[in-house]
Every structure is written in structure tokens, then in C-alpha cells.
Design a protein around this motif. Sequence first.
Motif, mmCIF file in Angstrom:
data_model
loop_
_atom_site.group_PDB
_atom_site.id
_atom_site.type_symbol
_atom_site.label_atom_id
_atom_site.label_comp_id
_atom_site.label_asym_id
_atom_site.label_seq_id
_atom_site.Cartn_x
_atom_site.Cartn_y
_atom_site.Cartn_z
ATOM 1 N N THR A 145 28.384 42.570 29.467
ATOM 2 C CA THR A 145 29.154 41.352 29.729
ATOM 3 C C THR A 145 30.409 41.313 28.868
ATOM 4 O O THR A 145 31.508 41.010 29.340
ATOM 5 N N ALA A 146 30.233 41.636 27.583
ATOM 6 C CA ALA A 146 31.376 41.625 26.671
ATOM 7 C C ALA A 146 32.388 42.709 27.028
ATOM 8 O O ALA A 146 33.596 42.518 26.864
ATOM 9 N N LEU A 147 31.892 43.837 27.521
ATOM 10 C CA LEU A 147 32.785 44.937 27.879
ATOM 11 C C LEU A 147 33.802 44.491 28.922
ATOM 12 O O LEU A 147 34.991 44.808 28.834
ATOM 13 N N GLU A 148 33.332 43.726 29.892
ATOM 14 C CA GLU A 148 34.234 43.266 30.950
ATOM 15 C C GLU A 148 35.066 42.066 30.500
ATOM 16 O O GLU A 148 36.267 41.989 30.774
ATOM 17 N N ALA A 149 34.435 41.129 29.776
ATOM 18 C CA ALA A 149 35.127 39.900 29.407
ATOM 19 C C ALA A 149 36.195 40.129 28.344
ATOM 20 O O ALA A 149 37.237 39.463 28.335
ATOM 21 N N LEU A 150 35.947 41.070 27.423
ATOM 22 C CA LEU A 150 36.849 41.246 26.291
ATOM 23 C C LEU A 150 37.734 42.477 26.421
ATOM 24 O O LEU A 150 38.500 42.776 25.503
ATOM 25 N N SER A 151 37.607 43.204 27.506
ATOM 26 C CA SER A 151 38.431 44.397 27.679
ATOM 27 C C SER A 151 39.898 44.003 27.808
ATOM 28 O O SER A 151 40.263 43.119 28.585
ATOM 29 N N SER A 152 40.756 44.636 27.026
ATOM 30 C CA SER A 152 42.182 44.333 27.072
ATOM 31 C C SER A 152 42.831 44.868 28.343
ATOM 32 O O SER A 152 43.866 44.381 28.789
ATOM 33 N N ARG A 153 42.181 45.880 28.974
ATOM 34 C CA ARG A 153 42.763 46.483 30.178
ATOM 35 C C ARG A 153 42.291 45.790 31.454
ATOM 36 O O ARG A 153 42.968 45.799 32.464
ATOM 37 N N HIS A 154 41.106 45.168 31.394
ATOM 38 C CA HIS A 154 40.516 44.494 32.553
ATOM 39 C C HIS A 154 40.361 45.441 33.742
ATOM 40 O O HIS A 154 40.458 45.035 34.888
ATOM 41 N N ASP A 155 40.175 46.707 33.454
ATOM 42 C CA ASP A 155 39.977 47.665 34.548
ATOM 43 C C ASP A 155 38.860 48.634 34.195
ATOM 44 O O ASP A 155 38.985 49.837 34.360
ATOM 45 N N VAL A 156 37.758 48.072 33.683
ATOM 46 C CA VAL A 156 36.606 48.896 33.337
ATOM 47 C C VAL A 156 36.033 49.500 34.626
ATOM 48 O O VAL A 156 35.715 48.774 35.574
ATOM 49 N N SER A 157 35.904 50.795 34.651
ATOM 50 C CA SER A 157 35.399 51.465 35.851
ATOM 51 C C SER A 157 33.899 51.253 35.989
ATOM 52 O O SER A 157 33.199 50.929 35.027
ATOM 53 N N ALA A 158 33.410 51.441 37.205
ATOM 54 C CA ALA A 158 31.974 51.305 37.456
ATOM 55 C C ALA A 158 31.185 52.324 36.653
ATOM 56 O O ALA A 158 30.094 52.031 36.147
ATOM 57 N N GLU A 159 31.739 53.533 36.517
ATOM 58 C CA GLU A 159 31.048 54.578 35.758
ATOM 59 C C GLU A 159 30.922 54.193 34.289
ATOM 60 O O GLU A 159 29.879 54.417 33.661
ATOM 61 N N GLU A 160 31.965 53.588 33.730
ATOM 62 C CA GLU A 160 31.918 53.155 32.329
ATOM 63 C C GLU A 160 30.887 52.048 32.134
ATOM 64 O O GLU A 160 30.136 52.046 31.146
ATOM 65 N N ALA A 161 30.848 51.114 33.072
ATOM 66 C CA ALA A 161 29.891 50.008 32.969
ATOM 67 C C ALA A 161 28.458 50.514 33.071
ATOM 68 O O ALA A 161 27.572 50.086 32.311
ATOM 69 N N ILE A 162 28.212 51.438 34.002
ATOM 70 C CA ILE A 162 26.864 51.988 34.164
ATOM 71 C C ILE A 162 26.459 52.776 32.922
ATOM 72 O O ILE A 162 25.324 52.651 32.433
ATOM 73 N N LEU A 163 27.367 53.589 32.400
ATOM 74 C CA LEU A 163 27.072 54.366 31.202
ATOM 75 C C LEU A 163 26.764 53.460 30.017
ATOM 76 O O LEU A 163 25.836 53.719 29.234
#
Length: 359
Positions: A145-163
Motif C-alpha cells: 500500500t505504501a509503495l503505491e501511495a508514497l511513490s514519487s513516480r506514481h508508476d509502480v509496475s505490476a511486476e514491482e508490486a508483485i515482487l
Amino acid sequence: MARHILHTKILTLLPLAGIVVGILNLPQIIVFTINLLALSVLVDWINRSVNAISVNTGRLTNELLKGTLGNAVELMIGISSVIRGAPHITRSILLGSILCNLLLVLGGSLFFAGYDKNRLRFDRHLTTTLSSLMMVVFIMLATPTALEALSSRHDVSAEEAILTQQATAVNLIALLGIFLFFRLNTHADMFASTPIQHGSSDVQSSHSRTIVQDLQPLAGPWRSLLVLLVASLCALACAFQLVDSVSSIGKTLGTNPSFAALAIIPLVGNITKHRMIVEASRAAQQIERGIRAIINGILRLTMLVAPIIVMVGWALDQPLILKFDEFEATTLLLSIVVMTYLISDGRSNYFEGLMLIGT
């Protein structure tokens, strides 16, 4: 006696009825209701079988059995949701079970243990240790949740989220292994009086003896193992029916589809276990028993069941990301903070229990 036999036969037929109504494609409200009741009965059988088996097994096996099949509602519905491609139901059932234990069950335990007492006392050092671990576990669960909400790029890939989610699951299981080593070996004396652990050192308490007597119909390791296997398979079948009917139930009740998984299923499915914890807190006149059981249950749920569900999705190529929205994450965090604050001083009363129930 005849009434008891009839009641037992009706309960035995409930799981079969739940599977049949799903196959016959009856109205979803009927499918949901019967399968939820059947699941609550099956969970009771599973827990009784696990407790009976645990009497003759080591403490590590005991912990693993209670951590997995002891949370049969969350495990079975979580696996079914992953297979059905409904990850939102998995997130809702996990969040709902955590909140139900943190607020409703703990609040009920404090109220019923203290409504006729001026003050309740318990070991604040151990409860603080367990609460701190629970906060760490929450941070790990909230990582996607934090990875997506706090990412400065707002373009977290699906592969990064799954990993990230898979790495979190592995870390949680590793942390569980360290915690069990801490609990069962290096600091076993801290947990010597941990309650409601049938087959452990405190089984001589009056309430524990009552529970062991209730398990006598399942006495014998092979019979208990057979009941456990059959009940688990039936629970998984009923869970599939529940998952398929959740969306329709949301429309019928006029609520968000996740409401049933968030509020109704965790409460009704685990009603027997919740009642046992509340009664044990009152019967033993020692709220510490209930508090430890609740926190240990939440830790098992978050450190073992949730990672197992993630890994099942991983194995089936159905990636599961436990990504809570802002409201869910905030609610969970505040619930942990409120619970920790109320038990941090080792004292409580019935009014604080009502505060938790109201929350």
C-alpha cells in the motif's frame, strides 16, 4: 439425549446442504446463509480436532496447526478467493478478522471480565512485546500500500508490486520462525502461562479442563485426523460457494460487495472461537488469558495465513497483492494504536471494553 442427537445430525447435514444448494444454483442469499452457517459448524469441528491432535504433538506442531487450520475461515476463503480471481475478498476477510479480534472480541473480553470489578490487571510487559510485534507486522503488511501511495513516480509496475508482496510474505514467515524460536526456546518462561493453549502447560486450569472434556468425542489421534481432513475439505467447498455468492449478497443488502467479507463472515464464521475466548477471560477471572489469546491469534493470522495465501496465488500464477486502500489501512493502524494504548499500562476496566466495541 434425543434432542442432542437430532441437533448433531442437523449440524452434520449443514455442510452437505451448503454444497448442494450451490450446485442447484438456488438464490444467492440462500447459498450464502447456509454455507456461512455450515462453515461455522465446520470451523468448530476443525478447531476441536486440532486441539485433540495437539495434545499428543510438540509445541511447534501445535503452533503451526493452530496458525493454519485454527484460522480455517480466513485460510479457506482466502485460497478460494485467489483461485476465483477475487483478491478483494481475500483482503476484506483478513482485514475484517483482524478488526473483529482487535476491537469486538477484545472489547467483549474486557467488558465481561470487568463489569463487576473496579479494575483488571495483567502482565503489561508481555502484552507490550506482543503489541510491538503486531505493529511491526502491520508495517510489513502495509508495504504494498505504501509503495503505491508514497511513490514519487506514481508508476509502480505490476511486476514491482508483485515482487514486493512476495518478498513481504517471505519476510513474514521468516519473522514467524524467529518469533516461535523466541517463544518456545529462548524466552519460553515469558509465555509459560499463555492461555487457551490446549495441551500446553496451563491445561490444568479449570476452564481448560472443561474444553478438554468437550474434545473427548474426538479422542484418538486417527479419528481426530480423519475428522480434521473431512471437515477441512468440506470447509474449502463451502468457502468456494461463499466466495461466488458474496457479490450478489452485496447487491441484496444494498452494501459494498466487500461488506459481507469484512464484517459478516469473520464474525459469524468464528463465533464459537470468539465466544470461547470471552468466556475464558471471565471464567478464569484473568483477562490476561483473553488478551494473549487474541494477540497470538492475530499474529498467527498475519504472519502465517496471509503469507500462505500469497504463496498459493504465487504457485497458481494468480498473483495476490494485499493492497489496502487509504481508509482500510488507516482503520487498521488506528485500531492497533488504540488497542496498544489501552493495554500498555497493564490495567483496564469494563468501560474501555465498551469503547473498543463501539469503535
